[in-house]
Design a protein around this motif. Structure first.
Motif, mmCIF file in Angstrom:
data_model
loop_
_atom_site.group_PDB
_atom_site.id
_atom_site.type_symbol
_atom_site.label_atom_id
_atom_site.label_comp_id
_atom_site.label_asym_id
_atom_site.label_seq_id
_atom_site.Cartn_x
_atom_site.Cartn_y
_atom_site.Cartn_z
ATOM 1 N N ILE A 133 0.856 -1.180 0.000
ATOM 2 C CA ILE A 133 0.000 0.000 0.000
ATOM 3 C C ILE A 133 0.898 1.237 0.000
ATOM 4 O O ILE A 133 1.670 1.459 0.945
ATOM 5 C CB ILE A 133 -0.928 0.037 1.232
ATOM 6 N N ILE A 134 0.815 2.027 -1.068
ATOM 7 C CA ILE A 134 1.640 3.222 -1.180
ATOM 8 C C ILE A 134 1.088 4.322 -0.258
ATOM 9 O O ILE A 134 -0.115 4.569 -0.224
ATOM 10 C CB ILE A 134 1.691 3.726 -2.637
ATOM 11 N N GLY A 135 1.999 4.977 0.467
ATOM 12 C CA GLY A 135 1.584 5.998 1.416
ATOM 13 C C GLY A 135 1.867 7.418 0.976
ATOM 14 O O GLY A 135 1.116 8.336 1.305
ATOM 15 N N THR A 136 2.965 7.617 0.244
ATOM 16 C CA THR A 136 3.289 8.960 -0.242
ATOM 17 C C THR A 136 3.667 8.883 -1.714
ATOM 18 O O THR A 136 4.342 7.950 -2.159
ATOM 19 C CB THR A 136 4.455 9.591 0.544
ATOM 20 N N THR A 137 3.232 9.877 -2.460
ATOM 21 C CA THR A 137 3.445 9.933 -3.902
ATOM 22 C C THR A 137 4.929 10.078 -4.221
ATOM 23 O O THR A 137 5.666 10.779 -3.524
ATOM 24 C CB THR A 137 2.657 11.116 -4.499
ATOM 25 N N GLY A 138 5.370 9.398 -5.277
ATOM 26 C CA GLY A 138 6.769 9.514 -5.680
ATOM 27 C C GLY A 138 7.030 8.847 -7.012
ATOM 28 O O GLY A 138 6.263 7.989 -7.455
ATOM 29 N N ARG A 139 8.123 9.247 -7.633
ATOM 30 C CA ARG A 139 8.537 8.691 -8.919
ATOM 31 C C ARG A 139 10.031 8.424 -8.889
ATOM 32 O O ARG A 139 10.778 9.070 -8.157
ATOM 33 C CB ARG A 139 8.209 9.682 -10.039
ATOM 34 N N ASP A 140 10.474 7.455 -9.686
ATOM 35 C CA ASP A 140 11.898 7.120 -9.764
ATOM 36 C C ASP A 140 12.481 6.878 -8.372
ATOM 37 O O ASP A 140 13.511 7.445 -7.987
ATOM 38 C CB ASP A 140 12.679 8.227 -10.486
ATOM 39 N N SER B 133 8.218 2.326 -10.362
ATOM 40 C CA SER B 133 8.198 3.794 -10.316
ATOM 41 C C SER B 133 9.138 4.459 -11.322
ATOM 42 O O SER B 133 9.180 5.694 -11.391
ATOM 43 C CB SER B 133 8.556 4.274 -8.908
ATOM 44 N N ARG B 134 9.848 3.682 -12.107
ATOM 45 C CA ARG B 134 10.736 4.290 -13.094
ATOM 46 C C ARG B 134 9.916 4.993 -14.175
ATOM 47 O O ARG B 134 9.203 4.351 -14.933
ATOM 48 C CB ARG B 134 11.640 3.235 -13.735
ATOM 49 N N GLY B 135 9.986 6.311 -14.198
ATOM 50 C CA GLY B 135 9.257 7.083 -15.191
ATOM 51 C C GLY B 135 7.762 7.131 -14.980
ATOM 52 O O GLY B 135 7.035 7.698 -15.803
ATOM 53 N N MET B 136 7.266 6.543 -13.893
ATOM 54 C CA MET B 136 5.828 6.500 -13.625
ATOM 55 C C MET B 136 5.569 6.846 -12.165
ATOM 56 O O MET B 136 6.121 6.205 -11.273
ATOM 57 C CB MET B 136 5.256 5.112 -13.937
ATOM 58 N N THR B 137 4.746 7.833 -11.946
ATOM 59 C CA THR B 137 4.457 8.291 -10.586
ATOM 60 C C THR B 137 3.555 7.301 -9.853
ATOM 61 O O THR B 137 2.502 6.921 -10.360
ATOM 62 C CB THR B 137 3.780 9.666 -10.610
ATOM 63 N N LEU B 138 3.995 6.896 -8.692
ATOM 64 C CA LEU B 138 3.143 6.125 -7.786
ATOM 65 C C LEU B 138 2.431 7.119 -6.888
ATOM 66 O O LEU B 138 3.047 8.053 -6.367
ATOM 67 C CB LEU B 138 3.981 5.164 -6.941
ATOM 68 N N GLU B 139 1.135 6.912 -6.699
ATOM 69 C CA GLU B 139 0.337 7.843 -5.913
ATOM 70 C C GLU B 139 -0.088 7.212 -4.598
ATOM 71 O O GLU B 139 -0.277 5.993 -4.504
ATOM 72 C CB GLU B 139 -0.890 8.284 -6.708
ATOM 73 N N ALA B 140 -0.237 8.044 -3.585
ATOM 74 C CA ALA B 140 -0.712 7.558 -2.292
ATOM 75 C C ALA B 140 -2.042 6.833 -2.475
ATOM 76 O O ALA B 140 -2.946 7.342 -3.131
ATOM 77 C CB ALA B 140 -0.866 8.723 -1.324
ATOM 78 N N GLY B 141 -2.131 5.651 -1.913
ATOM 79 C CA GLY B 141 -3.331 4.832 -2.064
ATOM 80 C C GLY B 141 -3.215 3.782 -3.140
ATOM 81 O O GLY B 141 -4.070 2.886 -3.225
ATOM 82 N N ASP B 142 -2.171 3.856 -3.974
ATOM 83 C CA ASP B 142 -1.972 2.807 -4.977
ATOM 84 C C ASP B 142 -1.757 1.465 -4.292
ATOM 85 O O ASP B 142 -1.123 1.379 -3.224
ATOM 86 C CB ASP B 142 -0.758 3.113 -5.858
ATOM 87 N N ILE B 143 -2.263 0.415 -4.904
ATOM 88 C CA ILE B 143 -2.090 -0.959 -4.421
ATOM 89 C C ILE B 143 -1.214 -1.693 -5.422
ATOM 90 O O ILE B 143 -1.486 -1.666 -6.625
ATOM 91 C CB ILE B 143 -3.442 -1.685 -4.293
ATOM 92 N N ILE B 144 -0.174 -2.343 -4.930
ATOM 93 C CA ILE B 144 0.699 -3.143 -5.797
ATOM 94 C C ILE B 144 0.670 -4.586 -5.304
ATOM 95 O O ILE B 144 1.126 -4.882 -4.189
ATOM 96 C CB ILE B 144 2.146 -2.626 -5.804
ATOM 97 N N ALA B 145 0.132 -5.484 -6.113
ATOM 98 C CA ALA B 145 0.136 -6.913 -5.794
ATOM 99 C C ALA B 145 1.461 -7.498 -6.264
ATOM 100 O O ALA B 145 1.910 -7.234 -7.378
ATOM 101 C CB ALA B 145 -1.035 -7.609 -6.475
ATOM 102 N N THR B 146 2.096 -8.310 -5.426
ATOM 103 C CA THR B 146 3.499 -8.673 -5.634
ATOM 104 C C THR B 146 3.730 -10.033 -6.293
ATOM 105 O O THR B 146 4.865 -10.476 -6.398
ATOM 106 C CB THR B 146 4.247 -8.648 -4.287
ATOM 107 N N GLY B 147 2.676 -10.692 -6.755
ATOM 108 C CA GLY B 147 2.839 -11.987 -7.403
ATOM 109 C C GLY B 147 2.403 -13.128 -6.507
ATOM 110 O O GLY B 147 2.234 -12.967 -5.293
#
Length: 275
Positions: free
Chosen positions: A128-135, A224-238
């Motif tokens: 669960i992403i908490g703060t927005t960021g890129r790269d 996040s390389r070249g793509m902004t992750l935003e707070a609240g994004d969900i990343i399923a890890t496989g």
């Protein structure tokens, strides 16, 4: 600390679990939206001494519905690659699931029998992403994490093949059970926890996150390389090996099946397949 969302007397509320006790912190959070708590960077030092104790059974809801697609990492366990096929092996496989696929930790998985004969499960640890960021870098990647949860990446294998890419086969309504809680990163170490899936009580998947080809930091930096992750994004890890499609013969979910996905330190999803 574990954050969750629940329904009580027809109202949605926010709760916190600590030391085996559950508390209603809706008033202190000034919102009934856990997504808002995450995106506004809410301080996690709620005063549990004044929070009402939840003593009755309540209906747990999905922690929230994200603003955009759930980001999913594919083929991140070597044994899962072997049971499926070798296409894309070694590559960083990414796809997404529509937010409309999200359902609660104990809600039904819709069968969609008119669309698929190959309904499958994939238990996964979710970031669960908490703060927005890129790269993001290996040094700061974890600074952008709020916590961790569980998703079941329900999949229509035939639609997955028919449409060449994964989106439709992964995104039918009800195809993303999520929850039951979000464990904050300060109280959870995701590097070696057991991910298990049971169907009707039978263990189908059982694998540690230490077997992931790409670990949490690597996933965050690459996504996040070249793509902004935003707070609240969900990343399923496989998902580890043991999916129905990989069995011999393939064994798919049917109406009435109970799918239980558990991860140490977080809890479990328990969803019945309904027509």
């Amino acid at each position: 600390m574990k954050w969750f969302r629940f329904e009580q007397e027809g109202r949605e509320r926010i709760g916190v679990e600590s030391d085996g006790h559950r508390y209603d912190v809706t008033t202190q959070a000034y919102t009934d939206s856990l997504l808002e708590v995450i995106t506004r960077g809410f301080e996690m030092d709620v005063d549990l001494d004044i929070a009402p104790l939840i003593t009755e059974d309540v209906r747990l809801l999905a922690p929230y519905v994200p603003m955009r697609n759930v980001i999913c990492v594919g083929k991140n366990y070597a044994d899962h690659i072997k049971e499926m096929d070798t296409a894309g092996a070694g590559k960083f496989v990414l796809f997404t699931k529509a937010p409309s696929a999200i359902v609660g930790p104990f809600d039904s998985i819709e069968r969609h029998a008119d669309l698929t004969d190959q309904l499958d499960y994939e238990g996964e640890l979710a970031i669960i992403i908490g703060t927005t960021g890129r790269d993001l870098t290996p040094e700061n990647a974890l600074d952008h994490v709020f916590g961790y949860s569980i998703v079941n990446d329900v999949t229509a294998r035939d639609l997955q093949k028919e449409h060449v890419q994964f989106f439709r086969g992964k995104s039918l309504d009800g195809f993303c059970p999520f929850g039951p809680v979000i464990v904050t990163k300060d109280t959870f170490d995701p590097t070696d926890v057991l991910v298990e899936t049971r169907v009707n009580g039978q263990v189908r998947q059982s694998g540690s996150t230490k077997l992931m080809i790409r670990d949490i930091v690597t996933i965050l930096t690459e996504v996040s390389r070249g793509m902004t992750l935003e707070a609240g994004d969900i990343i399923a890890t496989g998902t580890p090996a043991g999916v129905g499609h990989g069995m011999k013969p393939p064994t798919y979910l049917q109406t009435g099946d109970i799918v239980d996905v558990s991860i140490e330190g977080i809890g479990h999803l328990r969803n019945e397949v309904k027509a």
